[in-house]
Design a protein around this motif. Sequence first.
Motif, short mmCIF file in Angstrom:
data_model
loop_
_atom_site.label_atom_id
_atom_site.label_comp_id
_atom_site.label_asym_id
_atom_site.label_seq_id
_atom_site.Cartn_x
_atom_site.Cartn_y
_atom_site.Cartn_z
N ASP A 1 -6.84 11.73 3.68
CA ASP A 1 -7.50 11.35 4.94
C ASP A 1 -8.88 10.77 4.65
O ASP A 1 -9.50 11.09 3.63
CB ASP A 1 -7.67 12.58 5.84
CG ASP A 1 -6.36 13.07 6.43
OD1 ASP A 1 -5.51 12.22 6.76
OD2 ASP A 1 -6.20 14.30 6.54
N LYS B 1 -7.52 2.50 -0.97
CA LYS B 1 -7.20 1.45 -0.01
C LYS B 1 -6.63 2.08 1.25
O LYS B 1 -5.73 2.93 1.17
CB LYS B 1 -6.20 0.44 -0.59
CG LYS B 1 -5.91 -0.70 0.40
CD LYS B 1 -5.14 -1.84 -0.21
CE LYS B 1 -4.94 -2.96 0.81
NZ LYS B 1 -4.20 -4.10 0.25
N PHE B 2 -7.15 1.66 2.38
CA PHE B 2 -6.73 2.23 3.66
C PHE B 2 -5.43 1.59 4.12
O PHE B 2 -5.23 0.37 4.01
CB PHE B 2 -7.81 2.00 4.71
CG PHE B 2 -7.55 2.73 6.00
CD1 PHE B 2 -7.66 4.11 6.07
CD2 PHE B 2 -7.20 2.03 7.15
CE1 PHE B 2 -7.42 4.79 7.26
CE2 PHE B 2 -6.96 2.70 8.33
CZ PHE B 2 -7.07 4.08 8.40
N ASP B 3 -4.52 2.44 4.62
CA ASP B 3 -3.23 1.97 5.13
C ASP B 3 -3.18 2.24 6.63
O ASP B 3 -3.26 3.39 7.08
CB ASP B 3 -2.09 2.70 4.43
CG ASP B 3 -0.72 2.25 4.93
OD1 ASP B 3 -0.37 1.08 4.64
OD2 ASP B 3 -0.04 3.04 5.59
N GLU B 4 -3.09 1.18 7.42
CA GLU B 4 -3.15 1.30 8.88
C GLU B 4 -1.99 2.11 9.45
O GLU B 4 -2.13 2.81 10.46
CB GLU B 4 -3.15 -0.10 9.52
CG GLU B 4 -4.35 -0.96 9.16
CD GLU B 4 -5.59 -0.55 9.92
OE1 GLU B 4 -5.48 0.30 10.83
OE2 GLU B 4 -6.68 -1.07 9.61
N THR B 5 -0.83 2.04 8.81
CA THR B 5 0.37 2.67 9.39
C THR B 5 0.19 4.16 9.59
O THR B 5 0.55 4.71 10.64
CB THR B 5 1.59 2.41 8.47
OG1 THR B 5 1.75 1.01 8.28
CG2 THR B 5 2.85 2.99 9.09
N THR B 6 -0.36 4.84 8.61
CA THR B 6 -0.49 6.29 8.69
C THR B 6 -1.94 6.76 8.78
O THR B 6 -2.20 7.96 8.86
CB THR B 6 0.16 6.97 7.47
OG1 THR B 6 -0.45 6.48 6.27
CG2 THR B 6 1.66 6.69 7.43
N GLY B 7 -2.89 5.83 8.73
CA GLY B 7 -4.29 6.20 8.87
C GLY B 7 -4.84 6.96 7.68
O GLY B 7 -5.82 7.71 7.82
N GLN B 8 -4.24 6.78 6.51
CA GLN B 8 -4.73 7.43 5.30
C GLN B 8 -4.99 6.40 4.21
O GLN B 8 -4.52 5.26 4.27
CB GLN B 8 -3.71 8.46 4.79
CG GLN B 8 -3.64 9.75 5.59
CD GLN B 8 -2.78 10.79 4.91
OE1 GLN B 8 -1.71 10.51 4.39
NE2 GLN B 8 -3.26 12.05 4.91
N TYR B 9 -5.75 6.85 3.21
CA TYR B 9 -6.00 6.05 2.02
C TYR B 9 -5.02 6.44 0.91
O TYR B 9 -4.64 7.60 0.81
CB TYR B 9 -7.41 6.31 1.48
CG TYR B 9 -8.54 5.71 2.28
CD1 TYR B 9 -9.06 4.45 1.98
CD2 TYR B 9 -9.13 6.44 3.30
CE1 TYR B 9 -10.12 3.92 2.68
CE2 TYR B 9 -10.22 5.92 4.03
CZ TYR B 9 -10.69 4.66 3.71
OH TYR B 9 -11.76 4.14 4.41
N LYS C 1 4.88 4.78 2.21
CA LYS C 1 3.88 4.38 3.20
C LYS C 1 4.42 4.30 4.63
O LYS C 1 3.66 4.04 5.56
CB LYS C 1 3.26 3.03 2.80
CG LYS C 1 4.18 1.84 2.91
CD LYS C 1 3.42 0.57 2.52
CE LYS C 1 4.27 -0.68 2.73
NZ LYS C 1 3.53 -1.91 2.45
#
Length: 557
Positions: free
Chosen positions: A131, A151-159, A116
């Motif tokens: 994406d 689940k969305f991950d803010e660090t890379t902007g992907q789920y 991540k």
Amino acid sequence: MAKSDWWKKSVVYQVYPRSYQDSNNDGIGDLPGLTSRLAYIKDLGADVIWLNPIYKSPDKDNGYDISDYRSIQPAYGTMDDFDEMLQRAHVLGLKIMMDLVVNHTSDQNKWFQESKKSKDNPYRDYYVWRDPVDGHEPNNWGSYFNGSVWKFDETTGQYYLHLFADGQPDLNWENPKVRDEVWNIMRFWLDKGVDGFRMDVINLISKPAGLPDGQKAPNEKYADVGKVVADGPRLNEFLQEMNEKVLSKYDVMTVGEMPDSTPEDAIKYTGLDSHELNMVFQFDHVGLAGNPDKRLGKWFDAPIKLVELKKSLSKWEKELDGKGWNSLYWNNHDQPRAVSRFATDDPKYREKVAKMLGTTLHLMQGTPYVYEGEELGMTNVHYSKLSQYEDLESLNAYHEFVEDEKIIDKESMLRYLSCKSRDNARTPMQWDNKDNAGFTSAKPWFELNPNYTEINARGQIEDKDSVFSYYKKLIALRHKYDVIVYGDYEVLDPEDDDVFAYVRRYNEEKILVINNFTDKKLTRDYGQNEGKLLLGNYNDDNKLEIRPYESKVYMFK
């Protein structure tokens, strides 16, 4: 290497270590505690111990979220404790089958922690990242634990994908590096001397190309992910590679947990001429009696109809005969207690019911599994307050259906949890009638079933009429008679909704098994007058009369 079929003749005893025996008085079961109880399991007659996950884990899903596959969960002890347990088990002639959880890891696993960090991290493709689509989740799949699988991950902007809890990200089995990591994990434990693997949701590892939307039922927010993901396009390939690279080098037992699989699927993975697994865990019979409101899935408390139960079990018996191999089970760590679910835990009949259910299952073709406490006739705990529940699946379901979507009232959902929650199977083992049932001298990690004062091992081991003693007889029969291991199967009167009777035949031997699933006195003539009574859960035999919850087994030669 030369292979044997020892697993066909074996009986497996499942240990949920957190709830089995505490040795250091911290309220949590552990490996030294299990070691101290190995003689009990040997006395029962079991051949194999299936051990639920003991790996290092943050315990978001009771150990099925693994952060380190080569380390022991500190609460359970050390690797030295494991080695001691394994060595002592082998001295007693007991085999150890580990739980292999490789559809997903914990989000605390070092692979995911690296994955991540960035899109170009070497571990990025160890997991399934996508994406957003129009600012939302990449598809409409619903998690097994309610809500979305994304689940969305803010660090890379992907789920990232998680078929279960969001703390259980799915591994990307399309990546050969991931598969190599899994093979190395398996070799690590097999080289230690373990005797096989139960493979958690192993038929979910191959996702369909493109991860397409699933078909949603009316009024459903998400599509049933099992119908989309189970038995994916590369599953056979992955299992064959597992066998070629690892399993074929060892004489071990393998069982794959496979939700949504059919007998046709199972034959592909466990066929007598295939090179994959020995057997599967199917879910047909434990999936009966779901709620008519499809949004609620399994959450329901109506009794199971015997005709449907017979149809389900008989289908697997007939279709795998001579082609594959069955695993036989009533309950496990994910299922409520059998006596409460399939008949009644009314104290008036509980012992008869426990023996009757054991007879029904153990005399079929396949490898029987006994879940800790089943051999005592342990029951559902019947909690009445949400605060008493610990299971993530149960809590998520309550919050979603009662609080968020408001499609069911609080009282009904609590009643359904009391009937179907996985927590029913996870209360501590009932060893004696003293404080905390002999499980621990500290506060147990989980609330005990109050009936431990009446239902416990100490009160049954020396009692020749107990459920424990009856299970010993059942297991001894399987070890003695080839007809029970290898015989073909024929259900009698499949439309009879009161009695489950069947015949097993092998060479010159034949057995007749009769089980009354009601509290009524019945009369049935299956030709039992011509046979010799081999086993029964009453102390006498009224031949054509079948008493409440009576089991009778006859031998014909």
